[in-house]
Scaffold this active site. Structure first.
Site, PDB file in Angstrom:
ATOM      1  N   ASP A 139       0.812  -1.184  -0.164  1.00 17.50           N
ATOM      2  CA  ASP A 139      -0.160  -0.042  -0.036  1.00 17.50           C
ATOM      3  C   ASP A 139       0.807   1.300  -0.108  1.00 17.50           C
ATOM      4  OD1 ASP A 139      -2.827   1.085   0.495  1.00 17.50           O
ATOM      5  OD2 ASP A 139      -1.653   2.163   1.936  1.00 17.50           O
ATOM      6  N   GLU A 165       1.629   0.193  -4.828  1.00 14.17           N
ATOM      7  CA  GLU A 165       1.109   1.496  -5.364  1.00 14.17           C
ATOM      8  C   GLU A 165       2.130   2.468  -5.565  1.00 14.17           C
ATOM      9  OE1 GLU A 165      -3.338   2.205  -3.830  1.00 14.17           O
ATOM     10  OE2 GLU A 165      -1.699   2.276  -2.168  1.00 14.17           O
TER      11      GLU A 165
END
Ligand code: CA
Length: 639
Positions: free
Chosen positions: A334, A365
Site C-alpha cells: 500500500d 502503489e
C-alpha cells in the site's frame, strides 16, 4: 522528553547508527520446547519491566520481571519455562517517564491487539501444514482482490453462519448459491472464473474495528500489530493462537484449491501514532521534518520512516516472516511511494535468495497521498523512480487504468472505451505495458487493471457516462477484453466480473458490510458478463505473446496502427513452452460506433474473441478480413 527535532538529530547521528544497529532476527517473544526469550530493542530506555498476564484483556499482572540490558539497545529476558499462551506487555522507563506498551515484534496478541502473547508457533500449525505448498505456476498471474469479510458475508453465498465473514469461510468447500447445490460460490466459483492469485485485503491486526463486535466493518488499512493476523476474522479473537491457526487454514485451503495468496501490506503508516513502535523508540519509526512537524504523506496522520536502518529491517523481517511462517506467495504494498527504493529492492533480493527469482510477487502503489519527509539519500518508490526498482518490483499502472476507463476521480472524464478522445497512443502504450524507451523495464513491473478497492467500481464508473444497461455491458466487456489483452500482470477487484456496484460510492472503507459484501446473487444475475470474463481469462492463458514478462516482450507487438477511436496490432505468439495453437494474433480495439474493417496479413485467420463472445476460440470460424463491431475488441489467431 526530547523534542522531535532532538530525536531526529540523535537518530541521524553516526554514533547512534553504529551503536544500536541490531541485525539478528530474534526480537519479540520466541517460544519453543526449549524455553522462551523476550527481546526488545529500546535503546533509550533506562529500565524495562516485562509483565505477564493470564489473558489479553483485564486480568491482573501475574509476574513482573526486570529485563536485562544488553548490547545494541537490546533488553532481554530468557527462561527455560515454556510460556506459550502467556500474555505480556512492557513497562519502559524513559527520561523519567513510565510507558506501557505491547511488543512491536509480537507474533501473537490478545483481543484488539493491546497485550502481546508468547506463542509456540509450531502449536498453531493446522494438520498437514508441513506439506502445504503453493500451486504451480500458470501462464499468467491473474490476481483477484478480495476482502476476507466481503467474500463470505452475504447469506446467499451458502457459507455456514459460524464461518461467514471469517478466515474459516475459505476452508468451506463446495458452497453454492442459497445452498442450491447447483451454482457455485466461494472457492469453486473462483476456480471456474480462472483467477490464479487471491490478493487478501489487509488481514494483519488492524485497529479500526472492535474485534468483539461483528457488525463493524473496515477495509483494514490501519495496522496495529504488523506480524499478527487480524482478530475480527477469527472465531475467537480473545485467544491469540486461534487467529494464527485459522489464518494458516485459510492459506492452506486456498493453496489446495489452486490459488496462490498475496497479502496486502501497509508498512507506510499505522492506525495511530500512539503505537508500540513509537512507544518503544519515540520518533524513530516515524518521519518528521526539519521543524519537527509530523510527516503525513499517507493522509492518515503519520508516515513510517522506512529509510531508518532498524525500520527497514523491521519491514524486511516482517515480509520474510509472513512468507516463511504463513506461506504467503506475494505482497502488495500500500502507498509504496512512501517507502524507499532501496528497501523495495532489498525485499526483492532477500525473497529471491530464499525462494528463487521472482517466485514471490512484489508490487505496490507507486504513489503517495502527499509529500513525505523521507531523508536523503533515500528515494521514494514512486512511478517516476521505476527505473531504480528491480524488474520484479511491480507497480499499479494508473496510466493504463485511466486511459481505458477514464479519470479515477473525475466522474465525467471518460476513457477510451466510454467516449474519451485522443487516447489511441496511450492505449497502444498500455498494450506493451509501457515498456521500451523510458518506461518500465519489463511487463513484470506492471500491474494492468481497471478496478481496485479504491474509487468507483468499474461498473459504477461506467454508469457515470452510460446509463443504458445493455450499452454499459458492451462497454464493460470491451474494457475487460482490452486490459486482459495488454501485457503486464492482470488484476481486478472481486466482483468486477459481475458488474459489482457500491451504489456509486467512491470510498467505502468504513461503510457497512451490507454495501461492501460480495453479492453472490448478483454473480448469477450477471452471468453473461461473468462468462465473458471467464472465456477471456482462459484465452489469455493461451497467449504467451501477451503473458511474456521478459525485457523483450514489447518486441512481440508489431504493426501498430491507430485511427480515431480505434487501434490495432499484431502479436508474435510463438513460444516453445506453450501449447497455444496460434503463432500470430491480430487485435483491434474499436471504441467507435462504426464497424472497423482491416485487411489481414497473409495466411489463414480464425476469430477467437469478439465483442459478444470470449469463447469463439473453442470452435473458431475462419475469416479473411478483420471486422471489429462497434465498441468491441476483436482477437484473431493464425496457426
Ligand atoms: Ca484488530
Amino acid at each position: 522528553m526530547r523534542t522531535r527535532q532532538e530525536f531526529k538529530r540523535l537518530y541521524n547521528s553516526s554514533e547512534f547508527k553504529e551503536k544500536y544497529l541490531y541485525e539478528k532476527n530474534d526480537l519479540g517473544a520466541v517460544c519453543t520446547e526449549e524455553g522462551t526469550s523476550f527481546l526488545l530493542w529500546s535503546p533509550l530506555a533506562e529500565e524495562v519491566k516485562l509483565r505477564l498476564y493470564k489473558d489479553g484483556e483485564a486480568s491482573p499482572c501475574q509476574q513482573v520481571i526486570f529485563m536485562k540490558k544488553e548490547e545494541k539497545g537490546i533488553w532481554a529476558y530468557r527462561t527455560e519455562q515454556k510460556l506459550h499462551g502467556v500474555y505480556y506487555d512492557y513497562e519502559i522507563t524513559m527520561e523519567g517517564e513510565k510507558i506501557i506498551t505491547g511488543d512491536p515484534y509480537a507474533k501473537a496478541c490478545g483481543v484488539n491487539g493491546i497485550r502481546s502473547m508468547a506463542v509456540d508457533l509450531k502449536k498453531t500449525d493446522p494438520e498437514g501444514w508441513e506439506k502445504d505448498v503453493p500451486p504451480g505456476h500458470t501462464p499468467e498471474n491473474v490476481i483477484y482482490e478480495l476482502h476476507v469479510k466481503e467474500f463470505s458475508w452475504d447469506s446467499a453465498g451458502g457459507f455456514s453462519n459460524e464461518n461467514r465473514g471469517r478466515y474459516r469461510a475459505f476452508t468451506q468447500e463446495h458452497t453454492t448459491l442459497h445452498n442450491d447445490g447447483i451454482h457455485p460460490t466461494g472457492l469453486d466459483y473462483l476456480k471456474e472464473l480462472g483467477v490464479t492469485h487471491v490478493q487478501i485485503m489487509p488481514a494483519y491486526d488492524y485497529g479500526s474495528v472492535d474485534e468483539k463486535n461483528e457488525k463493524e466493518f473496515n477495509w483494514g488499512y490501519d495496522p496495529v500489530n504488523y506480524n499478527v493476523p487480524e482478530g475480527a476474522y477469527s472465531s475467537d479473537p480473545a485467544h491469540g493462537e486461534v487467529r494464527i491457526r485459522e489464518f494458516k487454514e485459510m492459506i492452506q485451503a486456498l493453496h489446495r484449491n489452486g490459488f496462490r495468496v498475496i497479502m496486502d501490506v501497509v508498512y507506510n503508516h499505522m492506525y495511530s501514532l500512539d503505537n508500540s513502535l513509537n512507544r518503544t523508540v519515540p520518533w524513530y519509526y516515524f518521519r518528521t521534518d526539519e521543524d519537527g512537524k509530523i510527516s503525513d504523506g499517507s493522509a492518515c496522520g503519520n508516515d513510517v520512516a522506512s529509510e531508518r536502518p532498524m525500520c527497514s529491517r523491521y519491514i524486511l523481517e516482517s515480509v520474510l516472516y509472513w512468507t516463511r511462517e504463513y506461506h504467503i506467495d506475494g505482497f502488495r504494498f500500500d502507498l509504496m511511494g512512501l517507502l524507499d527504493t532501496d528497501l523495495m529492492n532489498r525485499i526483492r533480493k532477500e525473497l529471491d535468495d530464499c525462494y528463487g527469482e521472482g517466485e514471490i510477487l512484489v508490487y505496490g502503489e507507486p504513489w503517495a497521498a502527499d509529500d513525505t519527509a523521507m531523508e536523503l539519500p533515500a528515494l521514494p518508490a514512486l512511478k517516476k523512480n521505476i527505473s531504480l526498482l528491480d524488474k520484479n518490483v511491480g507497480i499499479f499502472c494508473d496510466d493504463t487504468r485511466d486511459a481505458i476507463k477514464g479519470h479515477v476521480f473525475e466522474a465525467e472524464i471518460p476513457g477510451f472505451v466510454n467516449g474519451g478522445k485522443d487516447l489511441e497512443e496511450k492505449i497502444l502504450k498500455s498494450v506493451t505495458a509501457w515498456c521500451g524507451e523510458k518506461g518500465a523495464k519489463a511487463p513484470s513491473q506492471i500491474i494492468t487493471y481497471v478496478s481496485a478497492h479504491d474509487n468507483w467500481t468499474l461498473w459504477d464508473k461506467l454508469a457515470k457516462s452510460v446509463k443504458e444497461e445493455t450499452e454499459r455491458l458492451r462497454i464493460n466487456r470491451m474494457a475487460a477484453a482490452l486490459y486482459m489483452t495488454c501485457q503486464g500482470n492482470l488484476f481486478f477487484l472481486s466482483g468486477e466480473e459481475f458488474a459489482r456496484t457500491k451504489d456509486g460510492h467512491v470510498n467505502t472503507y468504513n461503510a457497512s458490510i451490507e454495501l461492501n459484501r460480495l453479492d453472490w446473487q448478483r454473480a448469477y444475475e450477471y452471468e453473461g458478463l461473468r462468462t465473458y470474463y471467464r472465456g477471456l481469462i482462459a484465452l489469455r492463458k493461451q497467449f504467451p505473446g501477451l503473458c511474456d514478462k521478459s525485457e523483450n516482450a514489447h518486441l512481440r507487438i508489431s504493426g501498430q496502427w491507430k485511427q480515431k477511436g480505434a487501434v490495432g496490432f499484431l502479436v508474435d505468439n510463438r513460444d516453445k513452452n506453450s501449447s497455444s495453437p496460434w503463432k500470430k494474433l491480430y487485435l483491434i480495439y474499436n471504441s467507435t460506433e462504426k464497424t472497423v474493417t482491416k485487411q489481414l496479413p497473409d495466411g489463414s485467420w480464425e476469430i477467437l474473441l469478439d465483442g459478444e463472445s470470449s469463447f469463439l476460440w473453442k470452435n473458431p470460424e475462419k475469416t479473411d478480413r478483420a471486422e471489429a463491431a462497434p465498441v468491441s475488441v476483436l482477437v484473431l489467431g493464425q496457426r
